[in-house]
Design a protein around this motif. Sequence first.
Motif, mmCIF file in Angstrom:
data_model
loop_
_atom_site.group_PDB
_atom_site.id
_atom_site.type_symbol
_atom_site.label_atom_id
_atom_site.label_comp_id
_atom_site.label_asym_id
_atom_site.label_seq_id
_atom_site.Cartn_x
_atom_site.Cartn_y
_atom_site.Cartn_z
ATOM 1 N N SER A 652 0.821 -1.202 0.000
ATOM 2 C CA SER A 652 0.000 0.000 0.000
ATOM 3 C C SER A 652 0.858 1.255 0.000
ATOM 4 C CB SER A 652 -0.909 -0.003 1.239
ATOM 5 O OG SER A 652 -1.601 1.217 1.358
ATOM 6 N N ASP A 653 0.379 2.317 -0.646
ATOM 7 C CA ASP A 653 1.042 3.611 -0.572
ATOM 8 C C ASP A 653 0.781 4.238 0.795
ATOM 9 O OD1 ASP A 653 1.966 3.355 -3.128
ATOM 10 O OD2 ASP A 653 0.406 4.628 -4.034
ATOM 11 N N ARG A 655 -0.101 7.459 3.395
ATOM 12 C CA ARG A 655 -1.180 8.450 3.395
ATOM 13 C C ARG A 655 -0.756 9.672 4.208
ATOM 14 N NH1 ARG A 655 -3.596 3.383 3.506
ATOM 15 N NH2 ARG A 655 -3.159 3.225 5.731
ATOM 16 N N GLY A 680 -1.380 -2.345 5.103
ATOM 17 C CA GLY A 680 -2.001 -1.063 4.817
ATOM 18 C C GLY A 680 -2.396 -0.292 6.051
#
Length: 699
Positions: A652-653, A655, A680
């Motif tokens: 996941s990227d 945030r 994530g």
Amino acid sequence: MTRRSTSGPIAVWAEMQRQQQRQQDAQQRARAQQQREQERRQRAYERDMARQNRERQAAYRQHQEAEALRRTEELDARVAALGGLLATGSRAPAFRAAALRRPERLQPFAPGALARPLPMPDPQRYQAQAGGWGRANRRAQEEAQARYARDLAAAQAAEAQRQHQLADYRRQYDRWAADQLAEIRRHNAGVEQLAEGLRGGDPDAVAQYFSAALYASTAWPEDLPRQVDAAYDAGARQLVLTWELPGYDVVPETKAVRYMPSADRLKDTARPVAQRRALYRDLLAQCVLLALRDLFAADGSGALDSVELNGFVDDHDPATGREARIFLAAVTAGRAAFDALDLVRLSAVDCLVDVFHGRLSARPDQRTAVRPGRLPDEVGAPAAPAPVAPPAPVDDDGEPDLFAMDPLVFEELVAALFRAMGMEAVTTQRSGDGGVDVDAVDPTPIRGGTIVVQVKRYRHTVQPTAVRDLYGTVQHTGANKGVLVTTSRFGNGSHTFVRGKPLELVSGEQLVELLHQHGLRGRLGPGDRPPVPAAPPTPDHNVLGVSWAGRVALDVCALVCRGGTVLGDDHFVFYNNPRTPDGTVAAIPATAPDKAALRVAFDALPAAADRLVLATAIDPTVNPDADLSGFTDAGIRLLDASGAEQGRLDVSDGRPGETALVLGSFRRRAGGDWDFVMGGKGYTGGLEALIRDHGIEVS
């Protein structure tokens, strides 16, 4: 007249009133007495507490004053040791070629418990108790004999197994002993060859021998440098050498420490600049004279008529700001004049300047250089391309001890490692190297380029100043990358500094691992010991390479867990704990395009572990205002032990607002396989919040 009656109800009532009044008065007096006693006890308690407080304050003050005195005495002892370096060192024994010889002594065969025969069962203990007649007694006798036969057979089988193991272990020992003895004899033959060359005046042998004499001298403290480059002028019977001198920081900047009660702190009193400069200048002169003493004392064959010594420090040139070799002392000393000196009583500066007419920097603290004399590479007679110190001790597998290795040989080993990794690499010349020990070029397109390498053969933690100096060298030389290789380790300050910079730190443990991966040899510390019974083979492992876009500096870590709880603090792998106790998970240097890498032996993970969690976090000391919004296009490469890519795993990227992120976890399935589950989950509290969520207490 009437007569007053003393009896009757009124008299009784009055008497009762008087008694009641007396009781009240007695109670009031008792209460007053009790209050006075309480007040007395309270005053005594307060006096006792005040006394205890004064005693505690006095004890604390005495402790602080004692600590200040201890630190002051340590500073005084350090300065005294530096001031007496020449007098103390001149009493050290002279070096001889025989000191290079290794005794033909091996540790004896010690099989331990395998040497003790196993006890056989005692037949007397198997005699059946006479408790019946006829058939019952015979049956008891038969059962006892059967038990004895079974136990005897088991004991004999165990004894046969012991004898087999003992014989196998003995064969291992004999092979090890034969190899060790052969290596010792080869080494001693080389020493004898060196001694013959020394007696014959061979320039190579003479330069190697006297370099070894300086490296092996017991006259020098461990924290003073020993870097030498030498050549022998056979015609002039003169040894020409450069010798590294200690830096200015070797003289304590603090003169004394005192306790300030008003501020409740220890205050350092700075040493006057003039005094510190004088101490340093005297120390440099002592180092030059002590090196001359070691050389002349080691000359048992009479090879030296004179020595030309140039003392230097590797530092920033004040004129250019670049790393440079700065000469602070130069002298030529004849043997006859030197032998006439009383090294215990002389003034080192006066002797160097007035007796030998040498050159000594007037402001060595400001790196004011002097003109050096003849340098080793200017000697006309053939000289050894690199002085060789006594061969580094090797263990039973032929592993050389990196701590005992000659510094130049160690630099060449590092260059060989870079070449084994597919790069072009050469060691630099010993003069004018600008603080670079190895020049390397990575020919790989796009990610390749020039690499400057500094090598630190230290036993203690490398100071962050060395890392900052390397960064300055990278900037001045225009290199693509800088690598600092050491036999020791780096502290948090060094790891913090390299975040986001084209720098890489290779600790001693990582260096040994890289050497072994690329077919080279090396170990850290003593290893001369007989073999132990064969250990199980090293399990197969994988490499997890993590990459991401953006320039944010991150820490990638791993947690060996059961469920969502880490097995223990030592099973949390990050920059301050680079491996688990069993070595099944370890942080290793990454290779492009990866920015971080972990080595994992999945099949060898603890039986209690069913999950390996991978995470990343912002380092607040490097990026205090950053979040994971710049953590994009991230992925994990799964590589086998040979480095071949087996697959890619998406993660996941990051945030905005989050400073730590679970990338994913490998989970053990019922059949023993490990599957990757994408993560994530983000945290706004950084790495601290992430590890607390996995059961690690954070103080």
